[in-house]
Design a protein around this motif. Structure first.
Motif, mmCIF file in Angstrom:
data_model
loop_
_atom_site.group_PDB
_atom_site.id
_atom_site.type_symbol
_atom_site.label_atom_id
_atom_site.label_comp_id
_atom_site.label_asym_id
_atom_site.label_seq_id
_atom_site.Cartn_x
_atom_site.Cartn_y
_atom_site.Cartn_z
ATOM 1 N N ALA A 193 1.102 -1.148 -0.368
ATOM 2 C CA ALA A 193 0.495 0.139 0.560
ATOM 3 C C ALA A 193 0.580 0.975 0.339
ATOM 4 O O ALA A 193 0.573 2.245 -0.818
ATOM 5 C CB ALA A 193 -0.896 -0.207 1.277
ATOM 6 N N TRP A 194 1.679 1.670 1.526
ATOM 7 C CA TRP A 194 2.922 2.290 0.951
ATOM 8 C C TRP A 194 3.378 2.138 -0.852
ATOM 9 O O TRP A 194 3.774 3.924 -1.349
ATOM 10 C CB TRP A 194 4.002 2.082 1.926
ATOM 11 C CG TRP A 194 3.921 2.460 2.787
ATOM 12 C CD1 TRP A 194 4.222 1.542 3.816
ATOM 13 C CD2 TRP A 194 2.943 3.827 4.114
ATOM 14 N NE1 TRP A 194 3.503 2.206 5.210
ATOM 15 C CE2 TRP A 194 3.634 3.492 5.254
ATOM 16 C CE3 TRP A 194 3.063 4.771 2.912
ATOM 17 C CZ2 TRP A 194 2.824 4.638 5.904
ATOM 18 C CZ3 TRP A 194 2.632 6.050 3.897
ATOM 19 C CH2 TRP A 194 3.002 6.397 4.965
ATOM 20 N N ALA A 242 1.984 1.728 -3.387
ATOM 21 C CA ALA A 242 1.085 2.016 -4.119
ATOM 22 C C ALA A 242 0.992 4.169 -4.199
ATOM 23 O O ALA A 242 0.867 4.569 -4.744
ATOM 24 C CB ALA A 242 -0.262 1.741 -4.452
ATOM 25 N N GLY A 243 1.377 3.981 -2.858
ATOM 26 C CA GLY A 243 0.810 5.395 -1.996
ATOM 27 C C GLY A 243 2.018 6.561 -3.185
ATOM 28 O O GLY A 243 1.813 7.905 -3.657
ATOM 29 N N LEU A 291 -0.254 -4.198 -7.751
ATOM 30 C CA LEU A 291 -0.363 -2.423 -8.047
ATOM 31 C C LEU A 291 -1.283 -2.054 -9.432
ATOM 32 O O LEU A 291 -1.482 -1.096 -9.199
ATOM 33 C CB LEU A 291 0.690 -2.055 -8.445
ATOM 34 C CG LEU A 291 2.592 -1.817 -6.925
ATOM 35 C CD1 LEU A 291 3.702 -1.035 -7.828
ATOM 36 C CD2 LEU A 291 1.831 -0.421 -6.522
ATOM 37 N N SER A 311 -4.370 -2.429 -7.942
ATOM 38 C CA SER A 311 -5.182 -1.051 -6.987
ATOM 39 C C SER A 311 -5.291 -0.041 -7.421
ATOM 40 O O SER A 311 -5.526 1.196 -6.733
ATOM 41 C CB SER A 311 -4.504 -1.289 -5.696
ATOM 42 O OG SER A 311 -2.794 -1.073 -5.733
ATOM 43 N N TRP A 312 -4.952 0.394 -8.582
ATOM 44 C CA TRP A 312 -4.248 1.062 -9.222
ATOM 45 C C TRP A 312 -5.143 2.708 -9.241
ATOM 46 O O TRP A 312 -5.205 4.074 -9.124
ATOM 47 C CB TRP A 312 -3.108 0.861 -10.217
ATOM 48 C CG TRP A 312 -2.975 2.681 -10.620
ATOM 49 C CD1 TRP A 312 -3.061 3.466 -12.477
ATOM 50 C CD2 TRP A 312 -1.997 3.298 -10.555
ATOM 51 N NE1 TRP A 312 -2.235 5.057 -12.810
ATOM 52 C CE2 TRP A 312 -1.467 5.094 -11.575
ATOM 53 C CE3 TRP A 312 -1.039 4.029 -9.327
ATOM 54 C CZ2 TRP A 312 -1.124 5.712 -11.319
ATOM 55 C CZ3 TRP A 312 -0.104 4.254 -9.117
ATOM 56 C CH2 TRP A 312 -0.071 5.596 -9.900
ATOM 57 N N VAL A 321 -6.131 3.993 -6.201
ATOM 58 C CA VAL A 321 -4.983 5.201 -5.554
ATOM 59 C C VAL A 321 -5.042 6.397 -6.171
ATOM 60 O O VAL A 321 -5.607 7.329 -6.305
ATOM 61 C CB VAL A 321 -3.483 4.115 -5.158
ATOM 62 C CG1 VAL A 321 -2.848 5.267 -4.896
ATOM 63 C CG2 VAL A 321 -3.597 3.352 -4.659
ATOM 64 N N HIS A 326 -3.950 2.037 1.869
ATOM 65 C CA HIS A 326 -3.846 2.387 0.117
ATOM 66 C C HIS A 326 -5.156 3.497 -0.073
ATOM 67 O O HIS A 326 -4.795 4.245 -0.460
ATOM 68 C CB HIS A 326 -3.791 1.642 -1.147
ATOM 69 C CG HIS A 326 -4.993 0.913 -1.020
ATOM 70 N ND1 HIS A 326 -5.653 -0.253 -0.069
ATOM 71 C CD2 HIS A 326 -5.365 0.782 -2.309
ATOM 72 C CE1 HIS A 326 -6.290 -0.308 0.031
ATOM 73 N NE2 HIS A 326 -7.060 -0.312 -1.604
ATOM 74 N N LYS A 345 -1.306 12.427 3.060
ATOM 75 C CA LYS A 345 -1.984 11.379 3.731
ATOM 76 C C LYS A 345 -1.836 12.491 4.522
ATOM 77 O O LYS A 345 -1.623 13.394 4.340
ATOM 78 C CB LYS A 345 -1.085 10.368 4.667
ATOM 79 C CG LYS A 345 -0.402 9.220 4.235
ATOM 80 C CD LYS A 345 -1.620 8.307 3.640
ATOM 81 C CE LYS A 345 -1.063 6.914 3.223
ATOM 82 N NZ LYS A 345 -2.677 6.246 3.220
ATOM 83 N N ASP A 382 -14.080 -1.265 0.471
ATOM 84 C CA ASP A 382 -12.673 -0.013 -0.073
ATOM 85 C C ASP A 382 -13.809 1.102 -1.037
ATOM 86 O O ASP A 382 -13.485 1.790 -1.259
ATOM 87 C CB ASP A 382 -12.149 -0.585 -1.082
ATOM 88 C CG ASP A 382 -10.939 -1.724 -0.067
ATOM 89 O OD1 ASP A 382 -11.061 -1.606 1.409
ATOM 90 O OD2 ASP A 382 -9.623 -2.748 -0.481
#
Length: 318
Positions: free
Chosen positions: A23-24, A26-27, A52, A55-56, A59, A150, A180, A301
């Motif tokens: 998740a980090w 991706a962010g 990635l 989840s892209w 994100v 994420h 964040k 999500d």
């Protein structure tokens, strides 16, 4: 040497690419940073790249990033190699003190002077981690995200005994830069802040189930269809303030303070025995019987993204 400022960070190292580490990655990529990642597990790089891709869309929606804005990812063989290439290091190793100490010692020995090393630990105090770092223990602090990391913007920044206020401020600024919502935890305590707040609610939830007052399903309904809806918009203390009407929090505390104290005094103190664990698991199994749990997570999500998008449009939320 002082730490790079938040705007000077161009490359982030992510050490450990499991659920939180991925998740980090991706962010950071969505924020335009290049990422050097590492994880010793077999197949880790392939799993990260698959994550990635899946989840892209989420994100990039949250960050407003197009594919062209995405940073470059490089996967390397060791934590030391990743740290040497980075302007900021995010460590996500196993949640065991000795394992983290060994990993952070390797990172500290390899990272350039002034590079901040943040641990994603969910409960270990940063001074215990700094003790393993001989080169520059003051640059080691906690940067604890909140799952699903994420999507959820919260990061708890916890300085250790050797951390300067300036280093903590650079870490806060860096996390803000990557989208964040960090908070500064001013004292080291086990579990930091958010996990302790959760544990307070879990303790009473477990107690109520154990005493037969309510079912597992009813606990979830009580929160998700009650105060949880408010807490997704404003925190519990601001929710109290708004409940006080024109008089705000002071009026509410004057009006409900005495009964609230009685409720707090009557809260349970359950022991998480095997028997209680079995009772909780059985209640969860009953609640989710026939439910597609992958679909449940996907719905969670999707709704979280919708909530975050709507919150970004607000002019008055704190």
């Amino acid at each position: 040497m002082s730490a790079p400022t938040a705007v000077q960070v161009r490359t982030a190292a992510v050490v450990g690419t499991g659920v939180i580490g991925a998740a980090w990655v991706a962010g950071f990529l969505a924020s335009g940073l290049d990422v050097v990642a590492t994880d010793p597990a077999e197949g880790a790089e392939a799993r990260l790249r698959s994550y990635l891709e899946s989840s892209w869309d989420v994100v990039s929606e949250l960050t407003g990033s197009a594919e062209a804005d995405r940073g470059e990812l490089r996967f390397v063989a060791s934590a030391g190699e990743a740290a040497r290439a980075a302007d900021f290091v995010q460590e996500n190793g196993p949640e065991r003190l000795e394992a983290k100490r060994a990993l952070l010692a390797e990172i500290d020995a390899a990272a350039r002077p002034g590079v901040i090393i943040a641990s994603s630990t969910s409960g270990i105090e940063p001074s215990a981690l700094q003790a393993a770092c001989a080169v520059d223990p003051g640059r080691v602090l906690v940067g604890h995200p909140f799952n699903p990391a994420h999507i959820i913007p919260l990061v708890e920044v916890v300085p250790g005994a050797a951390t300067s206020p300036e280093t903590a401020q650079v870490a806060l600024a860096f996390y803000r830069r990557v989208g964040k919502k960090p908070i500064l935890v001013r004292s080291e305590i086990p579990g930091h802040v958010t996990n302790r707040l959760q544990a307070a609610l879990w303790r009473e939830a477990y107690s109520l189930v154990d005493r037969g007052v309510v079912s597992v399903a009813d606990i979830d309904t009580a929160i998700s269809h009650g105060p949880g809806l408010r807490w997704a918009i404003v925190g519990p203390l601001t929710a109290q303030h708004l409940s006080g009407g024109a008089g705000g929090l002071r009026h509410l505390l004057e009006h409900l303070g005495p009964p609230t104290q009685k409720w707090m005094d009557d809260l349970g103190a359950p022991q998480l025995t095997h028997e209680l664990a079995d009772k909780l698991v059985a209640g969860m199994d009953e609640q989710l019987a026939g439910v597609d749990q992958a679909g449940l997570a996907a719905d969670r999500d999707r709704l979280l993204v919708d909530i975050m998008r709507l919150k970004h449009t607000s002019r008055n939320l704190p």
